[in-house]
Every structure is written in C-alpha cells, then in structure tokens.
Design a protein around this motif. Structure first.
Motif, PDB file in Angstrom:
ATOM      1  N   PRO A  11       0.836  -1.200   0.000  1.00 19.17           N
ATOM      2  CA  PRO A  11       0.000   0.000   0.000  1.00 19.17           C
ATOM      3  C   PRO A  11       0.874   1.254   0.000  1.00 19.17           C
ATOM      4  O   PRO A  11       2.037   1.209   0.419  1.00 19.17           O
ATOM      5  CB  PRO A  11      -0.798  -0.126   1.306  1.00 19.17           C
ATOM      6  N   VAL A  46      -4.354   1.823   1.406  1.00 18.01           N
ATOM      7  CA  VAL A  46      -4.953   0.728   0.644  1.00 18.01           C
ATOM      8  C   VAL A  46      -5.781   1.268  -0.522  1.00 18.01           C
ATOM      9  O   VAL A  46      -5.714   0.758  -1.649  1.00 18.01           O
ATOM     10  CB  VAL A  46      -5.816  -0.146   1.574  1.00 18.01           C
ATOM     11  N   LYS A 257      -5.726  -5.252  -4.668  1.00 16.84           N
ATOM     12  CA  LYS A 257      -5.808  -4.158  -3.692  1.00 16.84           C
ATOM     13  C   LYS A 257      -7.181  -4.091  -3.028  1.00 16.84           C
ATOM     14  O   LYS A 257      -7.714  -3.019  -2.747  1.00 16.84           O
ATOM     15  CB  LYS A 257      -5.450  -2.826  -4.351  1.00 16.84           C
ATOM     16  N   TRP A 284      -2.200  -5.936   3.156  1.00 11.96           N
ATOM     17  CA  TRP A 284      -3.561  -5.688   2.656  1.00 11.96           C
ATOM     18  C   TRP A 284      -4.629  -6.317   3.540  1.00 11.96           C
ATOM     19  O   TRP A 284      -5.813  -6.256   3.204  1.00 11.96           O
ATOM     20  CB  TRP A 284      -3.686  -6.222   1.223  1.00 11.96           C
TER      21      TRP A 284
END
Length: 363
Positions: A11, A46, A257, A284
């Motif tokens: 991220p 994120v 993602k 994540w």
C-alpha cells in the motif's frame, strides 16, 4: 505461485503519512482518535486516496468444508456435519447473519468440501465444490495436487469477481468441522513449533479430546515437513479445500488491492501460508479479533497483524471479524467527512483585515 511475489505491491506509504498528517487539522488533541485514526491511515494507503472513501460495499465470505481428521473426535461436533453450519448461514439463522442484517452486509457461503449431497444445498453454494470432505491428514493427504490447485484457483477467481463488482472490503471466515486441527498443523509447520504450542480447544473440547488433537497434529506435522518448500503441496497434504481456496483468495485480493479482514485461526493459518508465497501480502489484511486460539496468536504474530478486538468471541463463522466492521467503517467515515479546520490568522493579517473594515465603514 512465484508470480505473486512480484504482483503484490505494498500500500502507498506516502498516502499513509499524508493521512496521518491530515489529522492535525481535523481533531484535537493530536492522536485523540487513537486506533480509529490508525485504521483510517491504513485504509488511505490501501485505497490510494486522501481523504479516503467511506467503506460502503463490504461483504462476508465464508468457505465451508468438512475435515476427515474430525473422525478422531477432535471436535465437539460430529464429523461430517459442517453442512449444518452452512445451512444455518444460508437460511439466515447463524450468529453472523444476525449481525450482518444489522449492518446491511451480504453473506456468501462457498462449499469447497462439505460432506453432504450437493442436492441438499443451493446450486450457487455448491458450484465450486472440489470434493466431498477432505482426507484425514494424520494418515493421508487432504487433497490431491489437482484438487489443491483447483481450490486455490477458485479462491483467486472469487477475489477477482468481488474486486470487479465493487466490493470494497471482505470479511473472510470459515464454516468447518475439524478445521482448527489442520490450521494448527500449518501454523506449527511454518513457525517451527511443537503441536502443544498451537493446539487450542476449538469448538470447546475437553482434556481427552485435546490430547487426541495434539496427537493428530503431531502425526500430520511429520507428513507436512517434507513439503514445506512447496506451499500448494503443503495445503494439499495437511490443509484442505477451504484452506487452499482461502489462501488463493487472500493472495489475489492483495494483487487487486482489495482489503480483507481475517476472522479466526483458519484464516490466520491461510494468511501465514500466503505470507510465505508473497511477503508483502499481509499489508492488505486486517486481523478482526483475537479468538483465544493459541495458533491464531502465533500466526498473527508471525505476519505482524494485531487483532482489532478481543472480546472472547469463539463461535467462528466470521462473527468476530464482522464485529470489527463498524470500527473500520467509522474510521473511514471520520476521515471522509470531518471538516478541516481553517488555519488561524496571523496577528498582522488580523490587523490588516480590521483596518480594511474601518476604511470600508468610513466610506
């Protein structure tokens, strides 16, 4: 498998810092929102956005399976009865459904290896089934290599589907009988610990059942060690179809993602396997809660995830992780909706503004 290492990115750390700095103009005292602000900073990284977007389309996904090792009476539930848990979640009568209705979150049940006639369940639930029950891991493989790969790819496919459909956060859990035993085997094998360190009470077993469970885990560990270098083989040898699917889901979600909230020891074990495949993937994921299982604590420590809640929730089925969702959504809403404070005017600027007002009044 090797591709995940390069496909999974971290991220955006810069946006995480920007989000943290932004709180200075949103709340006083600095750090006053504590964990909520830290969650918002993680979500900003994120999502790749500051201020971040509210979490409006979460979803609960539960992978269901029976495990042959339950035949050894290592669970308070009878072997081959995970379909009862699945049916309750399908019918909306399970604890997770009660909370999900309150929060307006859909619940999906995915049959990976339930030991029941597929006709007993809706077609959309059994569509991905790999086999009927997993093998008894203390004496045989849970899956064949082909079955493990099929389950893994199913998890990947489902992650892609939800990422494409607009799901913005997944609560990931399991519905299984005997599932905490293969979870303990995977964790012990990957952490290099003895069975007794990771063996918990699962569904509430007594001391005799706990000793049987320890013995089964030690036997399975001997079968796991020769395949530690091959994560798909490991999932097939001492995991199960639900474990392989969850691991595939977690890794592909990281590629796409899509943030995931882990529930109990089963999802923690899959996260540990996933970390071995792609070391950046845990960035994540969130750990929803502490289940009290020693194996979960060991796995989460290894992947550097701290549980958001610790309320003694042990029923499984996504309940503990779903209870963390309001905290996550509140953190996102605070970042998205709090107005930024106007910067205080400097004294010289204030005097100039007052002079301009006096001139305007005389005119």
């Amino acid at each position: 498998m090797d591709d995940f290492g390069s496909l999974v990115e971290r991220p955006d750390a810069r946006l995480r810092r920007d989000s943290a700095d932004r709180w200075q103009g949103l709340v006083r005292p600095a750090g006053g929102l504590g964990k909520a602000a830290e969650l918002a900073d993680w979500l900003a990284a994120v999502q790749g956005a500051v201020p971040l977007r509210p979490v409006t389309a979460p979803r609960v996904i539960l992978f269901a399976a029976d495990h042959g090792v339950a035949e050894l009476d290592v669970s308070t539930r009878k072997a081959g009865t995970a379909s009862v848990l699945a049916r309750a979640a399908i019918d909306g009568t399970a604890p997770v459904n009660v909370i999900a209705r309150r929060l307006g979150v859909p619940v999906d049940v995915i049959d990976m290896a339930l030991d029941c006639d597929p006709a007993d369940l809706p077609d959309e639930v059994t569509a991905y089934r790999v086999r009927r029950g997993s093998g008894r891991i203390d004496v045989e493989d849970a899956l064949t290599r082909e079955e493990a790969e099929q389950a893994f790819r199913t998890g990947m496919e489902l992650a892609d589907r939800h990422a494409d459909s607009g799901t913005d956060l997944v609560v990931l859990g399991d519905l299984s009988v005997g599932g905490t035993t293969p979870a303990a085997v995977l964790i012990a094998a990957l952490c290099g610990t003895d069975a007794s360190v990771v063996t918990g009470r699962g569904s509430g077993i007594d001391d005799l059942a706990w000793m049987r469970k320890c013995a089964a885990i030690r036997d399975a560990l001997r079968r796991a060690r020769p395949v530690l270098g091959d994560q798909l083989a490991l999932l097939g040898t001492v995991g199960g179809a639900d474990f392989a699917a969850m691991t595939g889901f977690l890794l592909q979600a990281a590629v796409r993602k899509l943030p995931v909230v882990l529930d109990g020891v089963v999802s923690a074990a899959c996260a540990l396997v996933g970390q071995r495949i792609a070391f950046r993937a845990p960035d994540w994921w969130l750990a929803g809660h502490a289940s009290g299982e020693p194996g979960q604590a060991k796995a989460l420590d290894r992947v550097s995830l701290d549980p958001l809640l610790d309320h003694g929730i042990r029923v499984g089925g996504g309940v503990g992780a779903l209870l963390a969702l309001p905290l996550i959504q509140s953190a996102a809403a605070l970042s998205a909706e709090l107005p930024e404070e106007e910067p205080a005017a400097e004294p010289a600027e204030e005097e100039a503004e007052e002079a301009e007002e006096e001139v305007s009044a005389e005119a």
